[in-house]
Design an enzyme around this catalytic site. Sequence first.
Site, PDB file in Angstrom:
ATOM      1  N   SER A  42      -5.964  -2.817   2.586  1.00  0.00           N
ATOM      2  CA  SER A  42      -5.353  -1.812   3.453  1.00  0.00           C
ATOM      3  C   SER A  42      -5.589  -0.415   2.879  1.00  0.00           C
ATOM      4  O   SER A  42      -6.729  -0.011   2.711  1.00  0.00           O
ATOM      5  CB  SER A  42      -3.865  -2.128   3.639  1.00  0.00           C
ATOM      6  OG  SER A  42      -3.337  -1.482   4.761  1.00  0.00           O
ATOM      7  N   ASP A 208      -4.707  -6.961   8.929  1.00  0.00           N
ATOM      8  CA  ASP A 208      -4.461  -6.389   7.601  1.00  0.00           C
ATOM      9  C   ASP A 208      -4.520  -7.459   6.504  1.00  0.00           C
ATOM     10  O   ASP A 208      -3.938  -8.536   6.631  1.00  0.00           O
ATOM     11  CB  ASP A 208      -3.075  -5.724   7.605  1.00  0.00           C
ATOM     12  CG  ASP A 208      -2.871  -4.786   6.442  1.00  0.00           C
ATOM     13  OD1 ASP A 208      -2.807  -5.271   5.298  1.00  0.00           O
ATOM     14  OD2 ASP A 208      -2.770  -3.571   6.674  1.00  0.00           O
TER      15      ASP A 208
END
Length: 357
Positions: A42, A208
């Site tokens: 991320s 993610d």
Amino acid sequence: MQRKSINLALQGGGAHGAFTWGVLDRLLDEDWLDIAAITGTSAGALNGAALKAGLARHAAGSLAGRRAAAENLDHLWAEVGRISDNRVVRWMHSLIPAPHGLDRWAELFSPAAWLDNLTRILSPYDYGPFYVNPLARVLRDLPCPDFSNSRGPQLFVAATNVRTGRIRVFTNAAVTPDAVMASACLPNLFRAVEICDPDTGRIEAFWDGGFTGNPALFPLYAPHLPRDIVIVNINPLMREGLPRTPVEISDRVNEVSFNAALMSDLRAVNFVKRLYAEGRLQNRPMKNPLIHMILDDTLMNDLGARSKLTPAPGVLGRMKRAGQAAADAFLNDHADALNNRDTVDLAALFTGSGIIG
């Protein structure tokens, strides 16, 4: 200082990744410190990609490469600050945190709260042809945008395969802007990033990487990489206060969830260390990593998880300075330990089995 080589493991956590920006900026000052590999998820993937591309532009360990990496990171976070499209939220989070008596009102009536509620009603797919992932432009416009350059530290970027629920780690030529955006794809904010899997020829959708590895440590166990893993933590491991408001409860649930994979990895490393200490892995190929952490849980507890979604320049600047200070303290206290011993007591971290009876 004797030349030393380390691996970096960079956590994700939205705008709090600016803390890692500060850490990396300070580490780049040290010409004796070589970065062999980076694993990021991320915001950690964004930082890792910017760092890798800058270092890879010039000869390994060169001053020019470190300067290019610092310029890349500065540009990345300047652009992240600019893509906040709610000026009131940006202004609010540039100020000193409000007194606790006003926190609940801010939670209920701030534009951030309205935006959070909208994500429970609207999907990123509801935008139709007008949808744009703002990170695409940020990555495209970096001064050094070549993440897949064969030079420089090896880069590993983690994402979550939506279909299988398993982690996927991209490296080498597979680290494209799409892979980095996949690693940072919170599904209530962004559409899943679709990437062709070269092993199967199938188009896979990714979310993610924090759901399955925040960050993924296992790529750093490769024999050719140094033993030292320096983890830059931006999700608090500890919160003393009991969450009571809906936002506090939700934030802590997210923190625990996004730390779960890392804690599992560290528990496995601790188990390996116990086997080594007992002499049960002599003449075995299994690696015994040296674990270090750079963190500031006091800052992260003060900010709260809400500011991950509101990258105001004042907050970003504060986190960068905190990251620089944390890295400086780490180097002052532990530079001699690098390549020699752990600076994190994993046994103490996992004291107690968690079983009550």
